[in-house]
Design an enzyme around this catalytic site. Structure first.
Site, mmCIF file in Angstrom:
data_model
loop_
_atom_site.group_PDB
_atom_site.id
_atom_site.type_symbol
_atom_site.label_atom_id
_atom_site.label_comp_id
_atom_site.label_asym_id
_atom_site.label_seq_id
_atom_site.Cartn_x
_atom_site.Cartn_y
_atom_site.Cartn_z
ATOM 1 N N ASP A 82 -12.966 7.328 -4.587
ATOM 2 C CA ASP A 82 -12.137 6.126 -4.638
ATOM 3 C C ASP A 82 -12.463 5.283 -5.874
ATOM 4 O OD1 ASP A 82 -10.147 5.652 -2.760
ATOM 5 O OD2 ASP A 82 -11.574 5.102 -1.179
ATOM 6 N N LYS A 139 -3.071 11.646 2.739
ATOM 7 C CA LYS A 139 -4.170 12.178 1.927
ATOM 8 C C LYS A 139 -4.614 13.534 2.477
ATOM 9 C CE LYS A 139 -5.671 7.541 0.572
ATOM 10 N NZ LYS A 139 -6.611 6.425 0.752
ATOM 11 N N GLN A 162 -11.491 4.500 4.389
ATOM 12 C CA GLN A 162 -10.231 3.771 4.217
ATOM 13 C C GLN A 162 -10.442 2.281 4.497
ATOM 14 O OE1 GLN A 162 -7.486 5.175 2.993
ATOM 15 N NE2 GLN A 162 -6.205 3.369 3.153
HETATM 16 N N1 GUN Z 1 -6.815 0.787 1.168
HETATM 17 C C1 GUN Z 1 -5.764 0.560 0.330
HETATM 18 N N2 GUN Z 1 -5.848 1.364 -0.754
HETATM 19 C C2 GUN Z 1 -6.972 2.108 -0.589
HETATM 20 C C3 GUN Z 1 -7.587 3.131 -1.370
HETATM 21 O O1 GUN Z 1 -7.135 3.495 -2.468
HETATM 22 N N3 GUN Z 1 -8.726 3.652 -0.855
HETATM 23 C C4 GUN Z 1 -9.265 3.236 0.323
HETATM 24 N N4 GUN Z 1 -10.397 3.801 0.725
HETATM 25 N N5 GUN Z 1 -8.728 2.296 1.071
HETATM 26 C C5 GUN Z 1 -7.579 1.740 0.610
#
Ligand code: GUN
Length: 298
Positions: A124, A57, A101
Site C-alpha cells: 500500500d 482486489k 484495508q
Molecule cells: N482505504 C481506501 N483506500 C485504501 C487503500 O488504497 N488501501 C487500504 N489499505 N485502505 C484503503
C-alpha cells in the site's frame, strides 16, 4: 475548445492493458518455476465500500494469476489481535505483500497498524519508510492511487513539465503523496504544485490558474464549470457512494467534479466510474508483482 475535443482518461482501458501485461509476466514466472506473487488482505468489519474494494482486489489477484489470502475480522477485534496478525504476516515467507484495508474501527490505531507492517511487504506504500523514500525520490512502494494517476497521465502522454498542478485535498493516501510526486524532478512531474483543502480561502482562484487539477476532496461534484479554465486536464479521484434508485446496487459512485459542466472545458478528464478507480487496483497488483520479484527491497 469545442466539446468534441474533450478526451477521456480511460483508466478502465489502461488498467485492462496493464492487467494483461502483469498476467503475462506471472505466466513467465510460472513457466520458469519461479515463485507466484502472493498478496494478503486484512478486512475488519463490514463497511460496504471496504467490502467492495477488497473483493475487487482479491478477484484481480486471481485474474492476473497471483495467490491471494483474505483475512477477516469482526468490528470488535482488539488492536492487539490485529497487530499480532500483522506480525505473523511479516514473518510468513510465502506472503510477498499485504494490506490492511482502511478505515479501521475507532478503537484501533491505524498509524500503529501501518507502522507495524514490514515496509518491505507494505504494498500500500503507507509505511513512513515508503512515504519518506517517495518524498526523496528513492525506490519504494508508491501508494496505489497516486501511482495509478501517474501511470494514467504517462500512458496518455499528458504534458506536465512546468505546468501548474492544483491538488484538491491533503489526505495521507492521495493529496499529500500526489502533491509530492507532481513536484518531483521526473515525468510525470516537474510541476509547480498548489495544494488546496477545506480551509483554503482562495481555492477557486487557484483552480482557475491550474493546467492540471487532481480532485481528491471526497465532496461530490465540488468542482464546477466556472472554477476551471479552458484546456485544463482533470483527474477526478472522488468515489462517494450516493443512494440511487436506478442502479442494482442501490448506489451511484459520484466524483468530486461536476462532470457535465466541467468536461466541455477540458482537454482531458477522467470519468467516475472508469477513471482512477481501476488504476488504483491495478497499481496494487503491480506493487505486489514488484514485491514478489524483490525488485524494490531484497
Ligand atoms: N482505504 C481506501 N483506500 C485504501 C487503500 O488504497 N488501501 C487500504 N489499505 N485502505 C484503503
Amino acid at each position: 475548445m469545442s466539446e468534441q475535443q474533450v478526451k477521456l482518461l480511460e483508466g478502465k482501458v489502461v488498467a485492462a492493458q496493464m492487467k494483461q501485461e502483469i498476467a503475462e509476466e506471472v505466466a513467465r514466472i510460472k513457466k520458469n518455476g519461479g515463485k507466484i506473487p502472493h498478496l494478503a488482505a486484512v478486512l475488519v468489519g463490514h463497511d460496504g465500500g471496504s467490502e467492495t474494494y477488497v473483493a475487487n482486489k482479491v478477484r484481480t489477484c486471481e485474474e492476473v494469476g497471483f495467490k491471494s489470502t483474505l483475512i477477516r475480522y469482526e468490528n470488535d477485534v482488539t488492536e492487539e489481535e490485529l497487530l499480532s496478525k500483522v506480525i505473523e504476516l511479516n514473518n510468513d515467507a510465502d506472503i510477498d505483500g499485504f494490506i490492511v484495508q482502511l478505515p479501521l474501527p475507532a478503537h484501533i490505531s491505524e498509524q500503529k497498524v501501518i507502522e507495524t507492517i514490514d515496509y518491505r511487504k507494505d504494498v500500500d506504500g503507507f509505511h513512513p519508510i515508503n512515504v519518506g523514500r517517495m518524498s526523496l525520490g528513492l525506490p519504494c512502494f508508491l501508494s496505489a492511487t497516486p501511482a495509478g494517476i501517474l501511470e494514467l497521465l504517462k500512458r496518455y502522454n499528458i504534458e506536465t513539465k512546468g505546468k501548474h498542478c492544483v491538488v484538491l485535498g491533503r489526505s495521507n493516501i492521495v493529496g499529500k503523496p500526489m502533491a509530492m510526486l507532481m513536484m518531483q524532478k521526473a515525468y510525470p512531474g516537474d510541476c509547480t504544485v498548489t495544494v488546496c483543502h477545506s480551509r483554503s480561502q482562495n481555492l477557486k482562484e487557484m483552480c482557475l490558474q491550474a493546467d492540471i487539477i487532481i480532485a481528491a476532496l471526497g465532496v461530490p461534484e465540488f468542482l464546477k464549470g466556472d472554477m476551471v479554465k479552458e484546456g485544463v486536464v482533470i483527474v477526478d479521484v472522488g468515489t462517494t457512494r450516493l443512494p440511487s434508485s436506478t442502479t442494482k446496487s442501490g448506489y451511484k459512485l459520484t466524483g468530486d467534479v461536476a462532470f457535465n459542466e466541467v468536461a466541455p472545458k477540458c482537454s482531458y478528464i477522467s470519468p467516475v466510474p472508469g477513471g482512477v478507480g481501476p488504476m488504483t487496483i491495478i497499481s496494487l497488483m503491480r506493487n505486489t508483482l514488484l514485491a514478489g520479484k524483490k525488485e524494490i527491497y531484497k
